[in-house]
Design a protein around this motif. Structure first.
Motif, PDB file in Angstrom:
ATOM      1  N   VAL A  14     -53.833  -0.165 -76.253  1.00  0.00           N
ATOM      2  CA  VAL A  14     -52.367  -0.989 -76.507  1.00  0.00           C
ATOM      3  C   VAL A  14     -52.314  -1.213 -77.271  1.00  0.00           C
ATOM      4  CG1 VAL A  14     -51.609  -0.225 -73.826  1.00  0.00           C
ATOM      5  CG2 VAL A  14     -53.269  -2.730 -74.666  1.00  0.00           C
ATOM      6  N   THR A  15     -51.339  -1.065 -78.187  1.00  0.00           N
ATOM      7  CA  THR A  15     -51.179  -1.693 -79.387  1.00  0.00           C
ATOM      8  C   THR A  15     -49.550  -1.619 -80.183  1.00  0.00           C
ATOM      9  OG1 THR A  15     -51.239  -2.058 -81.197  1.00  0.00           O
ATOM     10  CG2 THR A  15     -51.522  -0.069 -81.371  1.00  0.00           C
ATOM     11  N   PRO A  16     -49.036  -3.187 -80.282  1.00  0.00           N
ATOM     12  CA  PRO A  16     -47.476  -2.597 -80.932  1.00  0.00           C
ATOM     13  C   PRO A  16     -47.137  -1.165 -81.053  1.00  0.00           C
ATOM     14  CG  PRO A  16     -48.183  -5.350 -81.029  1.00  0.00           C
ATOM     15  CD  PRO A  16     -49.110  -4.371 -81.456  1.00  0.00           C
ATOM     16  N   ASP A  51     -40.320 -20.057 -87.529  1.00  0.00           N
ATOM     17  CA  ASP A  51     -41.637 -19.942 -86.723  1.00  0.00           C
ATOM     18  C   ASP A  51     -40.631 -19.911 -85.444  1.00  0.00           C
ATOM     19  OD1 ASP A  51     -43.434 -21.387 -88.111  1.00  0.00           O
ATOM     20  OD2 ASP A  51     -43.242 -23.916 -87.317  1.00  0.00           O
ATOM     21  N   ASN A  52     -39.790 -19.738 -85.160  1.00  0.00           N
ATOM     22  CA  ASN A  52     -39.132 -19.153 -84.307  1.00  0.00           C
ATOM     23  C   ASN A  52     -39.670 -17.660 -84.021  1.00  0.00           C
ATOM     24  OD1 ASN A  52     -37.275 -19.399 -81.525  1.00  0.00           O
ATOM     25  ND2 ASN A  52     -35.766 -18.732 -83.002  1.00  0.00           N
ATOM     26  N   ASP A  53     -39.012 -17.149 -84.947  1.00  0.00           N
ATOM     27  CA  ASP A  53     -38.543 -15.490 -84.687  1.00  0.00           C
ATOM     28  C   ASP A  53     -40.269 -15.669 -84.457  1.00  0.00           C
ATOM     29  OD1 ASP A  53     -36.328 -14.857 -86.297  1.00  0.00           O
ATOM     30  OD2 ASP A  53     -37.208 -15.599 -88.256  1.00  0.00           O
ATOM     31  N   PHE A  54     -41.107 -15.594 -85.218  1.00  0.00           N
ATOM     32  CA  PHE A  54     -42.298 -15.443 -84.367  1.00  0.00           C
ATOM     33  C   PHE A  54     -43.033 -15.875 -83.107  1.00  0.00           C
ATOM     34  CE2 PHE A  54     -47.109 -16.298 -84.006  1.00  0.00           C
ATOM     35  CZ  PHE A  54     -47.691 -15.292 -84.842  1.00  0.00           C
ATOM     36  N   VAL A  58     -44.156 -12.538 -80.459  1.00  0.00           N
ATOM     37  CA  VAL A  58     -44.900 -12.601 -79.262  1.00  0.00           C
ATOM     38  C   VAL A  58     -44.396 -12.779 -77.762  1.00  0.00           C
ATOM     39  CG1 VAL A  58     -47.266 -14.090 -77.732  1.00  0.00           C
ATOM     40  CG2 VAL A  58     -46.350 -14.147 -80.541  1.00  0.00           C
ATOM     41  N   ARG A  59     -43.334 -13.029 -77.765  1.00  0.00           N
ATOM     42  CA  ARG A  59     -42.160 -12.478 -76.201  1.00  0.00           C
ATOM     43  C   ARG A  59     -42.215 -10.561 -76.073  1.00  0.00           C
ATOM     44  NH1 ARG A  59     -40.165 -17.482 -76.711  1.00  0.00           N
ATOM     45  NH2 ARG A  59     -37.909 -17.059 -77.489  1.00  0.00           N
ATOM     46  N   GLU A  87     -51.646 -12.293 -78.815  1.00  0.00           N
ATOM     47  CA  GLU A  87     -51.277 -12.149 -77.566  1.00  0.00           C
ATOM     48  C   GLU A  87     -52.117 -12.627 -76.316  1.00  0.00           C
ATOM     49  OE1 GLU A  87     -48.889 -10.183 -74.027  1.00  0.00           O
ATOM     50  OE2 GLU A  87     -48.630 -11.262 -75.610  1.00  0.00           O
ATOM     51  N   ALA A  88     -53.817 -12.235 -76.911  1.00  0.00           N
ATOM     52  CA  ALA A  88     -54.869 -12.880 -75.999  1.00  0.00           C
ATOM     53  C   ALA A  88     -54.880 -14.649 -76.233  1.00  0.00           C
ATOM     54  CB  ALA A  88     -55.883 -11.686 -76.444  1.00  0.00           C
ATOM     55  N   VAL A  89     -54.669 -14.980 -77.343  1.00  0.00           N
ATOM     56  CA  VAL A  89     -55.058 -16.209 -77.064  1.00  0.00           C
ATOM     57  C   VAL A  89     -53.650 -16.979 -77.055  1.00  0.00           C
ATOM     58  CG1 VAL A  89     -56.994 -15.890 -78.328  1.00  0.00           C
ATOM     59  CG2 VAL A  89     -54.484 -16.134 -79.356  1.00  0.00           C
TER      60      VAL A  89
END
Length: 251
Positions: A14-16, A51-54, A58-59, A87-89
């Motif tokens: 599974v990948t984006p 940073d907010n965009d990043f 992730v969400r 996503e894993a960390v």
């Protein structure tokens, strides 16, 4: 009877949906008798200028993950590979284990998840780096560093240096020039960390890391290489081959 092509192992990956690197890199590392089956995590090609965009990116990935897993499970893979590293960390150094528990609660206790949070420390140990300072190269925004530092320290290492390339969008991570990746590895090697680790599964770095490892004289571990290696080895596939560094050639 077993699968005609995946007679040794079927991996559900599974990948984006914006990721154009995981699928071809994983296929380049695929031994005979192993097959990769891709489930896409639907996300927008979000601009990541700050940073907010990043954080929103992730969400997006986390919200779409379960549906992608549900789709790929219909081909009855032997395990699921999370082809996205942050996503894993993110938010918790054990986030990957939390994701596995969430997926097991939804899809059954037999589900097995391979992710970067397990693969990176396993890869470092495999190449003889048990502790000490390591350096990171990422395509992310600087907000990621606190999360990555916590992860690195939870694995028993110290974060010596980090270079974040600040890719302007999710898709454009894959547009990072080869020379930029090479220069990042070379710069990080100046302070002689025990190893360099590359995060960002959409940044094409597997073969570049293998070349840098030879040139710089220290382990350089690309996240896609580590994750796919871990998927193979934890499923008893021991094939060794050249082109992706010492991890796949010797361990």
């Amino acid at each position: 009877m077993t699968d005609a092509l995946g007679w040794r192992l079927k991996l559900g990956v599974v990948t984006p949906s914006v990721n154009t690197v995981v699928q071809p890199e994983y296929d380049d590392m695929r031994p005979r008798g192993v097959t990769n089956h891709i489930g896409r995590i639907h996300i927008p090609n979000r601009i990541t200028n700050n940073d907010n965009d990043f954080e929103l990116l992730v969400r997006d990935i986390d919200r779409g993950l379960d549906e992608a897993v549900e789709r790929v499970l219909t081909c009855e893979p032997d395990c699921i590979v999370l082809g996205v590293s942050i996503e894993a960390v993110y938010g918790d150094p054990e986030a990957g284990d939390g994701i596995q528990q969430r997926l097991r609660a939804k899809f059954g206790d037999q589900l097995r998840l391979v992710h970067a949070g397990d693969a990176i420390p396993a890869a470092l140990r495999a190449v003889g780096v048990e502790d000490g300072p390591i350096a990171l190269l990422t395509p992310y925004q600087p907000v990621s560093e606190g999360h990555l530092r916590t992860f690195v320290e939870s694995c028993g290492y110290q974060l010596q240096d980090a270079i974040h390339l600040r890719s302007p969008s999710a898709v454009q991570i894959a547009h990072t020039p080869r020379e930029t990746v090479q220069q990042g590895f070379t710069k990080l090697a100046e302070n002689r960390p025990r190893a360099i680790v590359q995060f960002g599964a959409n940044m094409c770095a597997g073969r570049i890391a293998a070349e840098a490892e030879q040139q710089l004289g220290l382990p350089v571990i690309a996240v896609n290489t580590a994750t796919y290696w871990h998927a193979l080895r934890t499923n008893e596939i021991r094939d060794q081959f050249e082109g992706f560094g010492q991890l796949l050639a010797q361990h």
